[in-house]
Every structure is written in C-alpha cells, then in structure tokens.
Enzyme design. Structure first.
Site, PDB file in Angstrom:
ATOM      1  N   GLU A   1      -5.369   7.159 -14.993  1.00  0.00           N
ATOM      2  CA  GLU A   1      -4.651   5.907 -14.064  1.00  0.00           C
ATOM      3  C   GLU A   1      -3.703   5.168 -14.659  1.00  0.00           C
ATOM      4  O   GLU A   1      -3.949   4.944 -15.943  1.00  0.00           O
ATOM      5  CB  GLU A   1      -5.613   5.075 -13.248  1.00  0.00           C
ATOM      6  CG  GLU A   1      -6.087   5.571 -11.817  1.00  0.00           C
ATOM      7  CD  GLU A   1      -5.051   5.152 -10.905  1.00  0.00           C
ATOM      8  OE1 GLU A   1      -3.784   5.056 -11.133  1.00  0.00           O
ATOM      9  OE2 GLU A   1      -5.427   4.577  -9.980  1.00  0.00           O
ATOM     10  N   ASP A   2      -2.457   4.858 -14.228  1.00  0.00           N
ATOM     11  CA  ASP A   2      -1.536   3.910 -14.843  1.00  0.00           C
ATOM     12  C   ASP A   2      -2.072   2.691 -14.945  1.00  0.00           C
ATOM     13  O   ASP A   2      -1.934   2.030 -15.766  1.00  0.00           O
ATOM     14  CB  ASP A   2      -0.168   3.937 -13.983  1.00  0.00           C
ATOM     15  CG  ASP A   2      -0.295   4.120 -12.485  1.00  0.00           C
ATOM     16  OD1 ASP A   2      -1.756   3.623 -12.209  1.00  0.00           O
ATOM     17  OD2 ASP A   2       0.770   3.673 -11.569  1.00  0.00           O
TER      18      ASP A   2
ATOM     19  N   ASP B   1       6.251   1.360 -10.331  1.00  0.00           N
ATOM     20  CA  ASP B   1       7.046   0.906  -9.624  1.00  0.00           C
ATOM     21  C   ASP B   1       7.128  -0.196  -8.888  1.00  0.00           C
ATOM     22  O   ASP B   1       6.126  -0.980  -8.708  1.00  0.00           O
ATOM     23  CB  ASP B   1       7.217   1.883  -8.584  1.00  0.00           C
ATOM     24  CG  ASP B   1       6.387   1.786  -7.410  1.00  0.00           C
ATOM     25  OD1 ASP B   1       5.055   2.052  -7.623  1.00  0.00           O
ATOM     26  OD2 ASP B   1       6.600   1.841  -6.132  1.00  0.00           O
TER      27      ASP B   1
ATOM     28  N   GLY C   1       2.356   7.076 -10.367  1.00  0.00           N
ATOM     29  CA  GLY C   1       2.424   6.115 -11.269  1.00  0.00           C
ATOM     30  C   GLY C   1       1.936   6.736 -12.553  1.00  0.00           C
ATOM     31  O   GLY C   1       2.405   6.214 -13.693  1.00  0.00           O
TER      32      GLY C   1
ATOM     33  N   ASP D   1      -5.891  -2.458 -11.056  1.00  0.00           N
ATOM     34  CA  ASP D   1      -5.538  -3.909 -10.543  1.00  0.00           C
ATOM     35  C   ASP D   1      -6.913  -4.610  -9.727  1.00  0.00           C
ATOM     36  O   ASP D   1      -8.020  -4.889 -10.506  1.00  0.00           O
ATOM     37  CB  ASP D   1      -4.316  -3.984  -9.405  1.00  0.00           C
ATOM     38  CG  ASP D   1      -3.694  -5.192  -8.963  1.00  0.00           C
ATOM     39  OD1 ASP D   1      -4.348  -6.247  -9.865  1.00  0.00           O
ATOM     40  OD2 ASP D   1      -2.920  -5.370  -7.944  1.00  0.00           O
TER      41      ASP D   1
ATOM     42  N   ARG E   1      10.209   3.247 -12.103  1.00  0.00           N
ATOM     43  CA  ARG E   1       9.411   4.224 -12.656  1.00  0.00           C
ATOM     44  C   ARG E   1       9.995   4.928 -13.913  1.00  0.00           C
ATOM     45  O   ARG E   1       9.319   5.124 -14.693  1.00  0.00           O
ATOM     46  CB  ARG E   1       9.004   5.212 -11.731  1.00  0.00           C
ATOM     47  CG  ARG E   1       8.063   4.878 -10.437  1.00  0.00           C
ATOM     48  CD  ARG E   1       7.636   6.094  -9.695  1.00  0.00           C
ATOM     49  NE  ARG E   1       7.031   5.666  -8.500  1.00  0.00           N
ATOM     50  CZ  ARG E   1       5.892   5.264  -8.271  1.00  0.00           C
ATOM     51  NH1 ARG E   1       5.082   4.988  -9.286  1.00  0.00           N
ATOM     52  NH2 ARG E   1       5.357   5.015  -6.936  1.00  0.00           N
TER      53      ARG E   1
ATOM     54  N   LYS F   1      -5.913  -5.189 -15.319  1.00  0.00           N
ATOM     55  CA  LYS F   1      -5.808  -6.580 -15.072  1.00  0.00           C
ATOM     56  C   LYS F   1      -7.049  -6.896 -14.932  1.00  0.00           C
ATOM     57  O   LYS F   1      -7.807  -7.152 -13.788  1.00  0.00           O
ATOM     58  CB  LYS F   1      -4.728  -6.626 -13.809  1.00  0.00           C
ATOM     59  CG  LYS F   1      -3.467  -6.346 -13.942  1.00  0.00           C
ATOM     60  CD  LYS F   1      -2.700  -6.682 -12.626  1.00  0.00           C
ATOM     61  CE  LYS F   1      -1.355  -6.295 -12.751  1.00  0.00           C
ATOM     62  NZ  LYS F   1      -0.630  -6.335 -11.502  1.00  0.00           N
TER      63      LYS F   1
ATOM     64  N   PHE G   1       2.723  -8.832 -11.783  1.00  0.00           N
ATOM     65  CA  PHE G   1       3.273  -7.638 -11.568  1.00  0.00           C
ATOM     66  C   PHE G   1       4.250  -7.233 -12.578  1.00  0.00           C
ATOM     67  O   PHE G   1       4.929  -7.761 -13.246  1.00  0.00           O
ATOM     68  CB  PHE G   1       4.122  -7.924 -10.167  1.00  0.00           C
ATOM     69  CG  PHE G   1       4.394  -6.350  -9.666  1.00  0.00           C
ATOM     70  CD1 PHE G   1       3.190  -5.952  -8.748  1.00  0.00           C
ATOM     71  CD2 PHE G   1       5.566  -5.778  -9.811  1.00  0.00           C
ATOM     72  CE1 PHE G   1       3.578  -4.365  -8.296  1.00  0.00           C
ATOM     73  CE2 PHE G   1       5.770  -4.626  -9.133  1.00  0.00           C
ATOM     74  CZ  PHE G   1       4.761  -3.917  -8.369  1.00  0.00           C
ATOM     75  N   VAL G   2       3.875  -5.740 -13.069  1.00  0.00           N
ATOM     76  CA  VAL G   2       4.761  -5.089 -13.814  1.00  0.00           C
ATOM     77  C   VAL G   2       5.211  -3.916 -13.279  1.00  0.00           C
ATOM     78  O   VAL G   2       4.787  -3.411 -12.360  1.00  0.00           O
ATOM     79  CB  VAL G   2       3.970  -4.655 -15.331  1.00  0.00           C
ATOM     80  CG1 VAL G   2       3.281  -5.866 -15.880  1.00  0.00           C
ATOM     81  CG2 VAL G   2       2.557  -3.841 -14.909  1.00  0.00           C
TER      82      VAL G   2
HETATM   83  P1  IMP Z   1      -5.705  -1.408  -6.900  1.00  0.00           P
HETATM   84  O1  IMP Z   1      -6.082  -0.674  -6.042  1.00  0.00           O
HETATM   85  O2  IMP Z   1      -5.501  -3.064  -6.380  1.00  0.00           O
HETATM   86  O3  IMP Z   1      -6.475  -1.262  -8.398  1.00  0.00           O
HETATM   87  O4  IMP Z   1      -4.207  -1.038  -7.268  1.00  0.00           O
HETATM   88  C1  IMP Z   1      -4.064   0.191  -7.684  1.00  0.00           C
HETATM   89  C2  IMP Z   1      -2.482   0.604  -7.526  1.00  0.00           C
HETATM   90  O5  IMP Z   1      -1.672  -0.504  -7.190  1.00  0.00           O
HETATM   91  C3  IMP Z   1      -1.865   1.007  -8.810  1.00  0.00           C
HETATM   92  O6  IMP Z   1      -2.572   2.556  -9.118  1.00  0.00           O
HETATM   93  C4  IMP Z   1      -0.468   0.990  -8.730  1.00  0.00           C
HETATM   94  O7  IMP Z   1      -0.047   2.006  -7.898  1.00  0.00           O
HETATM   95  C5  IMP Z   1      -0.416  -0.336  -8.013  1.00  0.00           C
HETATM   96  N1  IMP Z   1      -0.131  -1.458  -8.889  1.00  0.00           N
HETATM   97  C6  IMP Z   1      -1.284  -2.567  -9.182  1.00  0.00           C
HETATM   98  N2  IMP Z   1      -0.865  -3.499  -9.952  1.00  0.00           N
HETATM   99  C7  IMP Z   1       0.585  -3.037 -10.200  1.00  0.00           C
HETATM  100  C8  IMP Z   1       1.614  -3.597 -10.966  1.00  0.00           C
HETATM  101  O8  IMP Z   1       1.591  -4.595 -11.786  1.00  0.00           O
HETATM  102  N3  IMP Z   1       2.755  -3.077 -10.824  1.00  0.00           N
HETATM  103  C9  IMP Z   1       2.863  -1.907 -10.077  1.00  0.00           C
HETATM  104  N4  IMP Z   1       1.915  -1.322  -9.518  1.00  0.00           N
HETATM  105  C10 IMP Z   1       0.900  -2.026  -9.309  1.00  0.00           C
HETATM  106 MG    MG Z   2       3.353   1.596  -6.781  1.00  0.00          MG
HETATM  107 MG    MG Z   3      -1.981   4.557 -10.098  1.00  0.00          MG
HETATM  108 MG    MG Z   4       0.790   4.538  -7.582  1.00  0.00          MG
END
Ligand code: IMP
Ligand code: MG
Ligand code: MG
Ligand code: MG
Length: 179
Positions: A102-103, A162, A48, A106, A168, A134, A155-156
């Site tokens: 990080e991209d 992606d 990402g 969440d 992407r 977020k 979700f984006v």
């Molecule tokens: P987390 O572990 O829930 O914080 O999620 C982290 C990973 O989930 C990110 O690095 C992304 O790869 C993916 N992710 C979370 N939210 C989104 C979104 O809105 N769009 C796309 N990928 C997301």
């Molecule tokens: Mg992903």
């Molecule tokens: Mg990421």
């Molecule tokens: Mg990822």
C-alpha cells in the site's frame, strides 16, 4: 524542492526521494529476510502504489510474482469511508504467500476491506506493508506488519499519492500547508 499549487491548495516539500528510497530499501530487505525460501506474491493497490511498488521491486533481491487490484475510497482530502473493488486480481492466489503493498494507510478502512478480500482468496499467508502510515488517524485493530515511514495526520501528495487525481507524478512527497 519548492512549494507547489494543486487545484488551489498549497503543498510544501516534506519527504525527499532519497529518504523515501532509504525506507524502501529497508522494507525490501526485511521482507526478503522473511521470505527468501518462498516465492511471495506482492499485491499492489492501484493507483497510489505505482511508484512505491516499482522502487520496492527493484530493491527486492529474491524471486517474486506481482499482481494488482484497484480500490476506490477517497474523494478530495476526506475519506468517504466507502471502499469498492474497481479492478480485481485476475489470477488465483490460493496457497500463496501474499504481501499487500500500500502507498498509505490512513483510517485503515481500505486496509480492512482489502484484508477481507484477500483472505477470501484462500492464501497461505497474508501480510501488509505500507510505505506511509498515519498512526494518529488509524482506527482499526488489524496489525500493519511493515511500515516505511510514520507521518502526522496531514494530507500528503506525490510519489504516487494524489489530490483529486493530481500530483501522483511528483518524485518527492509534499504535505498540505496549514495556515
Ligand atoms: P484509509 O482507508 O482511510 O486508510 O485511506 C486509504 C486511502 O486513502 C489510501 O490508499 C489513499 O488512496 C488515500 N489517502 C489517505 N491519506 C492520504 C493522503 O494523505 N494523501 C493522499 N491520499 C491519501
Ligand atoms: Mg487518492
Ligand atoms: Mg493506497
Ligand atoms: Mg489510492
């Protein structure tokens, strides 16, 4: 920018590249202010981070090194809550000032795991910078040191992010359309 369709889901234009770039320039300058007397290592989390990291690096005015690792945690639009290392960092980070790029953050599951993995590498300091955050979805106590843009819990895709592997390569960020 207009609505797009990915795997039967509709996404609406949300953040144009100009706004993304503006946030990234601010991030690069803030980090430089703090690290100008050091040579930090920027660790990007694949896949990402590709677009964000390349634009970030182009705007970082100091000396730095880069490295990558690859994690997996997500399937579709809901987090599985499980994180595993798919590709580890191939060099030593011992005694280095490390900044995770990080991209998106969440729930924070990925970040907490990432933080644990990098702490075990005996780094000198560790900070976290994410392009997107977020706040309403974040469930962890770990501090996110630098945030580019805070967004709602929707979700984006695009700009590296992606939906099941697609989207992407979009130069701007799109948000899932809710009916
Ligand atoms: P987390 O572990 O829930 O914080 O999620 C982290 C990973 O989930 C990110 O690095 C992304 O790869 C993916 N992710 C979370 N939210 C989104 C979104 O809105 N769009 C796309 N990928 C997301
Ligand atoms: Mg992903
Ligand atoms: Mg990421
Ligand atoms: Mg990822």
């Amino acid at each position: 920018m207009k609505e797009i369709d990915i795997l039967g889901k509709t996404f609406i234009p949300y953040i144009a590249f100009e706004e993304i770039e503006h946030a990234i320039i601010n991030m690069a300058n803030k980090i430089y202010e703090e690290y100008k007397d050091e040579v930090p290592v920027f660790v990007g989390v694949l896949n990402g981070v590709v677009m964000f990291m390349s634009d970030f690096l182009k705007n970082y005015p100091g000396q730095c090194e880069i490295s990558f690792l690859k994690l997996a945690s997500y399937e579709g639009t809901a987090s599985t809550g499980k994180v595993c290392v798919q590709m580890d960092i191939p060099v030593s980070l011992e005694g280095r000032h490390v900044i995770i790029l990080e991209d998106i953050v969440d729930t924070g599951n990925t970040l907490v795991e990432l933080h644990r993995i990098l702490t075990e590498k005996n780094v000198k300091s560790l900070k976290i910078a994410t392009l997107l955050f977020k706040p309403d979805a974040y469930k962890k106590d770990l501090k996110v040191d630098l945030i580019g843009l805070s967004i709602p819990d929707k979700f984006v895709v695009g700009y590296g992010l992606d939906y099941d592997g697609y989207g992407r390569n979009l130069p701007d960020i799109y948000q899932i359309k809710s009916y």
